[in-house]
Design a protein around this motif. Structure first.
Motif, PDB file in Angstrom:
ATOM      1  N   SER A 328     -27.440  59.749  26.743  1.00 49.23           N
ATOM      2  CA  SER A 328     -26.411  58.713  26.824  1.00 49.23           C
ATOM      3  C   SER A 328     -25.221  59.174  27.654  1.00 49.23           C
ATOM      4  O   SER A 328     -24.934  60.372  27.762  1.00 49.23           O
ATOM      5  CB  SER A 328     -25.931  58.331  25.424  1.00 49.23           C
ATOM      6  N   LEU A 329     -24.519  58.191  28.204  1.00 52.24           N
ATOM      7  CA  LEU A 329     -23.242  58.436  28.854  1.00 52.24           C
ATOM      8  C   LEU A 329     -22.150  57.956  27.912  1.00 52.24           C
ATOM      9  O   LEU A 329     -22.196  56.816  27.448  1.00 52.24           O
ATOM     10  CB  LEU A 329     -23.148  57.665  30.178  1.00 52.24           C
ATOM     11  N   ILE A 330     -21.176  58.800  27.610  1.00 50.86           N
ATOM     12  CA  ILE A 330     -20.012  58.357  26.852  1.00 50.86           C
ATOM     13  C   ILE A 330     -18.930  58.060  27.874  1.00 50.86           C
ATOM     14  O   ILE A 330     -18.446  58.957  28.570  1.00 50.86           O
ATOM     15  CB  ILE A 330     -19.546  59.414  25.836  1.00 50.86           C
ATOM     16  N   THR A 331     -18.558  56.809  27.980  1.00 49.86           N
ATOM     17  CA  THR A 331     -17.764  56.366  29.129  1.00 49.86           C
ATOM     18  C   THR A 331     -16.291  56.148  28.827  1.00 49.86           C
ATOM     19  O   THR A 331     -15.476  56.121  29.746  1.00 49.86           O
ATOM     20  CB  THR A 331     -18.345  55.068  29.709  1.00 49.86           C
ATOM     21  N   GLU A 332     -15.922  55.941  27.560  1.00 55.34           N
ATOM     22  CA  GLU A 332     -14.517  55.686  27.249  1.00 55.34           C
ATOM     23  C   GLU A 332     -14.233  56.108  25.810  1.00 55.34           C
ATOM     24  O   GLU A 332     -15.071  55.920  24.919  1.00 55.34           O
ATOM     25  CB  GLU A 332     -14.175  54.209  27.448  1.00 55.34           C
TER      26      GLU A 332
END
Length: 820
Positions: A328-332
């Protein structure tokens, strides 16, 4: 992300306007000198005329740099010396001395080299924080490179000995300055990032990829938060791809509102493959190139794994938040209360968005409040979600937040309260878009301020809406006139810096939004009282009278019907050359400039006098810029059409626009060219490939991607998915038909060998393709050791000189006759 070559990006005002991304981010400095506002004189002998008294004389019209009206033409010398550069100031609003209800509009200012606190409300108010930009510590002299005041303004965090790292990041020596005792304390060398806690006591800092907490009371490091930092593990700071594509900055840590907790990323890039970049001209005596290895995840290859961690200062304990999985990408990340934290996570291809809430007080406690599909589009990475604090006296029963969410195909403000609510209350709606989320929130009145494209997708106006009165919008700026505005607010939301950025000469003013009176004669704003102008740029305004600056004419082009029989309507502007004569036949060349990346925008009504005006003035050419399908601010359907198939619709739209111009009687259809940098360089090559010499005869490509398998995973997979899942799309989207490219009359390729963003590998692979197809009708210029902005060792001057001279040769017919 990519940087785009835009008339906005190189200016201070650009920071307030979202562009794109190849995020969006041209080479930022490249255009800093060329695409935006420019400057002084092109010949010393004309200096007195250019900068003379208001009654300047017109020059003889037989001068090649003078128009028929006796006005000066725009030249490279003008642009490079900032003749047309407006003065724009930033106001660093601060709190700390007053409550929001006693907002005096305090801000940090630099006056005569000293740092002082000023007030927009009381212009006599002044408090000295630090005198001068140089200081001595233990008999050594240092320079203040960056300063960050503590929230209570009693201490200053100072960075010196700064060394640039990647696009946003640096290393440096950090000091603590006490404004009451005028004493300095040394924190450490080689620190990557340091940030104040809201409590004005603690400072979190990163050194050698480990995270520490320094106490300004004890003048010592009191906690080592992590001990696993290494060349592979990053704590509190991003690795290359997270800095470039996700966080768009150099920090990966977030203090809680009261300073009890510190959230941070632990990024592990052990599985990320290394890319070697050789440097050939760093030191004259080097006989062998210096090879720097960078962890760079290319499309379909392993990404870094990221975990959101929370450190409790009281318990000296760190826990992990379960947000997504290893891919996963944690974006904010956003604190939405004293102990509650919100984070956004997507799958690696940005198809599914998850919003996770965690409570720092309870280990392992978290919930997924939202799971949303992009529905055949993608989730853009944003950093504009805003916490709306609980206040029962003002009708806010629980904590909440405002996010930017698609609503009937357009991005709008959505209010989630309580914070774990899955469905929002929309505050705005319509066939237009809110830009960058909420710009400010007034806690006393429940008013949300925002910038939007409600009037036109090429303009930006300021509005407000109340939390309890959705869809009832109040115009703050005058929408009866063209305008591109940005805004910043004081800590209590009483005062605002309103910046008018175009299309006319920019100006800035300070507004009192809570004044009982309003302006007698509105200029820009129709709500609020103008206290004073911070900048009016009268010098620039007067100077422009001496120049024949070719104007931009904005229009919406109809490129014909799409596959569904719908008209393809795109934004564009043209710049006609000086002394343009529409009665001439087959006379004017056309110079197209394109960027064209997903969700980007070039056609926007900003004031700018730069490279495009130089081309129009010096080459007697018509300059055209078209934002085709895939670009931003015209709705989800318009931009998401390019998903999984980059380069196709974008190239079609450039060709269709060029055909429209080729049919104009005054255009020489044998002299139509296209120039682009970064994504625009890619689009230039794809357009020449698809067109096969039918419409575009010439192309100029700078720092292009040529195969999306070679670009970074986070950016590419957002628009293309992985090569494993979309190999046919990657094969279509890469530049592959060299024979078709060879049917153009000639093209130019330029790239920096030290480009850490779009690797030189892209151009080398492309050259090999040309060799195999026996294509030789091109020119090549390599800039040793230059990065994506191409500015090392005078390279930025050369790259634009080359572009202009090469285009002149093309338009003069040199590439037809062979004399070049």
């Amino acid at each position: 992300m990519f940087s785009e070559v835009s008339d906005l990006e190189s200016s201070e005002c650009a920071s307030s306007i979202r562009k794109k991304r190849f995020n969006s981010r041209l080479p930022q400095l490249g255009l800093l000198t060329l695409l935006v506002w420019g400057s002084v004189v092109f010949l010393k002998t004309l200096n007195s005329t250019i900068h003379g008294e208001p009654g300047f004389r017109r020059l003889p019209t037989d001068c090649p740099q003078v128009t028929e009206d006796g006005l000066l033409k725009v030249s490279f010398e003008n642009v490079r010396n900032f003749t047309f550069n407006p003065t724009l100031q930033t106001v660093q609003w601060i709190g700390g001395l007053n409550s929001p209800s006693e907002d005096m509009g305090l801000f940090l200012s630099v006056e005569n080299g000293s740092y002082v606190i000023k007030s927009v409300y009381d212009q006599e108010y002044s408090r000295l924080l630090l005198k001068g930009k140089e200081f001595s510590y233990k008999n050594q002299n240092f320079t203040v490179d960056h300063l960050q005041a503590s929230p209570n303004l009693n201490q200053m965090l100072i960075r010196s000995n700064t060394v640039k790292h990647w696009r946003h990041s640096t290393f440096g020596s950090y000091f603590l300055f006490d404004t009451e005792t005028s004493s300095f304390n040394f924190i450490g060398d080689n620190i990557a990032k340091a940030e104040w806690s809201p409590n004005s006591v603690d400072i979190a800092y990163v050194k050698e990829n480990d995270l520490y907490v320094y106490s300004s009371k004890k003048h010592a490091t009191v906690s080592r938060v992590t001990d696993d930092g290494s060349a592979q593990v990053f704590n509190g700071k991003p690795d290359w791809v997270y800095e470039e594509e996700v966080l768009e900055g150099d920090s990966a840590m977030w203090w809680s509102p009261e300073g009890e907790y510190l959230a941070f990323f632990r990024i592990n890039e052990t599985e990320v493959q290394e890319f070697p970049i050789p440097y050939f001209s760093q030191h004259e005596d080097d006989l062998y190139p210096e090879v720097r290895l960078i962890k760079y995840p290319k499309s379909g290859s392993p990404n870094p794994s990221v975990k959101l961690m929370i450190y409790s200062l009281e318990n000296d304990k760190t826990t992990a938040v379960a947000a997504g999985n290893e891919s996963s990408l944690i974006t904010e990340v956003l604190w939405v209360g004293s102990s509650k934290i919100l984070c956004k996570a997507t799958d690696r291809c940005s198809d599914i968005l998850s919003v996770v809430l965690a409570d720092a007080r309870v280990e392992g406690k978290h919930e997924v409040s939202r799971i949303e599909s992009s529905e055949d589009s993608w989730w853009e990475i944003t950093h504009d979600t805003m916490h709306i604090p609980k206040d029962e006296s003002r009708g806010r029963e629980q904590d909440g937040y405002i996010d930017l969410v698609p609503h009937d195909g357009y991005n709008h403000l959505a209010y989630f309260s309580p914070t774990n609510r899955s469905k929002p209350s929309f505050l705005t709606r319509g066939s237009w878009e809110v830009v960058d989320g909420p710009a400010g929130f007034d806690q006393d009145t429940n008013d949300v301020y925002f910038v939007a494209t409600k009037k036109s997708s090429t303009e930006r106006h300021l509005y407000r809406v109340n939390l309890h009165k959705p869809y009832e919008l109040t115009e703050i700026t005058d929408t009866s006139k063209e305008g591109l505005f940005s805004v910043s607010f004081s800590s209590g939301m009483r005062f605002a810096l309103l910046s008018y950025l175009g299309p006319d000469t920019p100006y800035q003013k300070i507004l009192d939004l809570k004044s009982t009176s309003s302006d007698t004669h509105a200029r820009g704003n129709v709500v609020g009282k103008t206290l004073y102008y911070l900048e009016e740029n009268e010098v620039l305004r007067n100077r422009l009278h001496q120049y024949a600056v070719p104007e931009k004419t904005f229009r919406e082009l109809n490129l014909g019907e799409d596959e569904n029989g719908q008209d393809i309507l795109v934004n564009s502007y043209e710049i006609l050359p000086n002394d343009f004569d529409p009665t001439l036949r087959n006379h004017y060349p056309v110079f197209f400039y394109a960027y064209g990346g997903p969700n980007s925008q070039q056609v926007i009504k900003a004031f700018s006098v730069g490279f495009n005006q130089v081309v129009a003035s010096q080459l007697d050419a018509i300059v055209v810029v078209v934002d085709g399908r895939g670009t931003g601010f015209k709705g989800k359907q318009f931009r998401s059409l390019v998903r999984d198939n980059l380069g196709d619709f974008e190239a079609r739209d450039q060709i269709a626009a060029a055909k429209l111009y080729s049919e104009k009687s005054f255009v020489d259809s044998e002299k139509i060219s296209l120039f682009g940098w970064s994504y625009g360089g890619y689009l230039t090559l794809k357009t020449l490939e698809k067109d096969a010499g039918q419409t575009f005869k010439y192309g100029m490509s700078v720092a292009p991607v040529t195969d999306w398998r070679l670009y970074d995973s986070v950016y590419t997979e957002r628009y293309m998915h992985t090569p494993q899942d979309n190999m046919s799309g990657y094969n279509r989207s890469k530049v592959h038909n060299a024979t078709a490219l060879g049917r153009s009359r000639r093209f130019l390729l330029m790239h920096g060998s030290g480009d850490d963003n779009v690797h030189f590998q892209n151009s080398l692979r492309f050259l090999d393709l040309l060799d195999l197809a026996n294509v030789e009708n091109y020119d090549m210029h390599v800039f040793p050791d230059s990065d994506h902005s191409i500015r090392y060792h005078n390279a930025n001057t050369i790259v634009y000189d080359k572009l202009l001279s090469w285009a002149r040769q093309a338009f003069n017919g040199d590439f037809v006759t062979g004399f070049y």
